[in-house]
Design an enzyme around this catalytic site. Sequence first.
Site: not given
Ligand SMILES: NC(=O)c1ccc[n+]([C@@H]2O[C@H](COP(=O)([O-])OP(=O)(O)OC[C@H]3O[C@@H](n4cnc5c(N)ncnc54)[C@H](OP(=O)(O)O)[C@@H]3O)[C@@H](O)[C@H]2O)c1
Length: 273
Positions: A173
């Site tokens: 990741y």
């Molecule tokens: N949250 C954190 O603490 C954190 C920290 C560092 C970086 N980030 C980055 O911030 C971004 C958002 O993170 P998050 O934690 O909010 O993610 P999350 O809660 O897992 O939500 C992911 C979103 O992306 C969609 N998704 C996942 N795989 C997909 C695919 N192959 N094609 C299209 N849609 C897809 C999911 O759709 P479904 O609901 O339909 O599955 C959901 O809407 C990511 O790029 C992550 O790497 C997050």
Amino acid sequence: MTNPIPTEKTPPDEAPRFAELAGQVVVVTGGTRGIGLGIVRLLARSGARLMITGRKAHRLERVADELAKLGAEFETRVSDVADRDASRRLVDETLAAFGTIDALVANAQSYINVKPLLEITPEDFDLVLDTGPRGTLWLMQAVVPAMQARGRGRIVTFGSSMGQTGAPGYGPYSAAKEAVRSLTRTAAREWGRFGITVNCICPASASHRLPTNLDGDDPRARAFAAMYKDHPLGRDGDPLADIAPVVAFLLSDASQYLTGQTLMVDGGGILRA
Ligand SMILES: NC(=O)c1ccc[n+]([C@@H]2O[C@H](COP(=O)([O-])OP(=O)(O)OC[C@H]3O[C@@H](n4cnc5c(N)ncnc54)[C@H](OP(=O)(O)O)[C@@H]3O)[C@@H](O)[C@H]2O)c1
């Protein structure tokens, strides 16, 4: 270690609105949960016209119900960012629906379970690369011609502080997220002369992903506990109140002289790394 004590924090309902974004057409991938949903909420309240994607139709329907009540202008599509053809179709359908594209927020990313490097399989690595750097590139390739034609565009990509801290258990990741940052810099250099800016946001931990028990012994709890040790603001980030406003700034003209950069939207957490 107990959960971090919240410091000063805008209540999500009072998150600022960005009037300048009214009418702008923004593609937000992964807008059904977490950070993506926070971004969708802020942009919708600001009057942007949205194309929102996710993998699960029922989650898109839930978001659609919420936005319809706000009177927002939006479309939703089930679309997998790993599928290059699907990303092209998504952009064609956005142009057909709204006539233009002002911005791409390439937020979607699939995750794998936390595991040590010695146990990583090719499938593990493929998933995060396909949905991280490859998925981000396919979308950028799809939106850039329309932006080039207009002489203006905004692209926001997503890295992670874990890419920079090398958190144990998050190897593929973290590598995928660093590849996104690298692509961001190249994209900024290749497309800057067309009025397109490309910047990367690195959250560290948004509230919805924080383990409930940071004292726990599982690798995820340990990684988050380490992150909050000596953390400047001492709390996780709220998708709507903390992370979405930075995206809105990057979509606005206020950021027109900023490109190829990584913004750590992590409460200063990177400082303790
Ligand atoms: N949250 C954190 O603490 C954190 C920290 C560092 C970086 N980030 C980055 O911030 C971004 C958002 O993170 P998050 O934690 O909010 O993610 P999350 O809660 O897992 O939500 C992911 C979103 O992306 C969609 N998704 C996942 N795989 C997909 C695919 N192959 N094609 C299209 N849609 C897809 C999911 O759709 P479904 O609901 O339909 O599955 C959901 O809407 C990511 O790029 C992550 O790497 C997050």
